[in-house]
Design a protein around this motif. Structure first.
Motif, mmCIF file in Angstrom:
data_model
loop_
_atom_site.group_PDB
_atom_site.id
_atom_site.type_symbol
_atom_site.label_atom_id
_atom_site.label_comp_id
_atom_site.label_asym_id
_atom_site.label_seq_id
_atom_site.Cartn_x
_atom_site.Cartn_y
_atom_site.Cartn_z
ATOM 1 N N CYS A 30 81.337 115.441 -47.393
ATOM 2 C CA CYS A 30 81.837 116.287 -48.472
ATOM 3 C C CYS A 30 83.059 117.039 -47.949
ATOM 4 N N ASP A 32 85.548 119.867 -47.459
ATOM 5 C CA ASP A 32 85.378 121.313 -47.542
ATOM 6 C C ASP A 32 86.298 121.960 -48.576
ATOM 7 N N GLY A 35 85.291 119.782 -52.329
ATOM 8 C CA GLY A 35 83.894 119.591 -52.713
ATOM 9 C C GLY A 35 83.574 118.159 -53.099
ATOM 10 N N ARG A 157 78.451 124.313 -43.660
ATOM 11 C CA ARG A 157 79.775 124.290 -44.273
ATOM 12 C C ARG A 157 80.333 125.705 -44.261
ATOM 13 N N ALA A 162 84.517 124.577 -50.860
ATOM 14 C CA ALA A 162 84.255 124.314 -52.279
ATOM 15 C C ALA A 162 82.832 123.786 -52.444
ATOM 16 N N LYS A 163 82.217 124.164 -53.532
ATOM 17 C CA LYS A 163 80.865 123.696 -53.847
ATOM 18 C C LYS A 163 80.892 122.174 -53.991
ATOM 19 N N TRP A 167 76.620 119.006 -56.894
ATOM 20 C CA TRP A 167 75.677 120.107 -57.075
ATOM 21 C C TRP A 167 75.996 120.784 -58.398
#
Length: 168
Positions: A30, A32, A35, A157, A162-163, A167
């Protein structure tokens, strides 16, 4: 296109996160900053020292695959096979603590890592990022990188990351 290197730290700007697909939990990279998830085979990962290799020949080693623990996050054992009749750079993979071969690196990856393993391999760590627990046998993808990079991508993380897009 987002870069996979954090220029401030010199470390990859990605971390591994759990992702459920087809009822299986796997680890995916993922980014960073965005996201977004990326496939294990994204060539940008190699540019920052992260090699994710889908093992070949699993159908020939179903018993070992079913017996071993290849759950995401489990370390695996790399074994050089310089006398392999098909590839003098062959690298076999087994579950940690076992010598039972479950599969092999592809030729490109074997050619890249055979000299490192022949020199002792102290600068490498190999960990499953996709696979099954004992009793099941499926696809296995192994992450191979320097220990500091493996520790980084398995670590938390950043708080500013970023999410992950998956999710909700």
């Amino acid at each position: 296109m987002a870069t996979f290197e954090d220029l401030a730290t010199g470390l990859p700007a990605v971390h591994l996160v759990e992702h459920v697909t087809g009822g299986r939990t796997i680890l995916r990279f993922c980014h960073d900053g965005t996201g977004r998830l990326t496939t294990a085979t994204d060539t940008r990962l190699r540019k920052v020292g992260l090699w994710a290799i889908e093992l070949r020949g699993l159908s020939h080693y179903q018993r070992a695959n079913k017996a071993g623990d290849f759950s995401p996050g489990q370390p695996v054992r790399l074994m050089r096979q310089p006398s392999n009749e098909f590839d003098p750079n062959a690298i076999a993979v087994a579950a940690e603590g076992s010598r039972a071969v479950v599969g092999f690196f592809n030729r490109q990856a074997a050619k890249r890592f055979a000299p490192v393993l022949d020199a002792g391999g102290a600068d490498l760590r190999a960990v499953s990022i996709e696979g099954d627990p004992p009793g099941e046998a499926g696809r296995v993808i192994v992450l191979i990188a320097e220990p500091r990079l493996v520790e980084h991508v398995f670590g938390p993380r950043p708080a500013t990351a970023a999410k992950p897009a998956h999710w909700a």
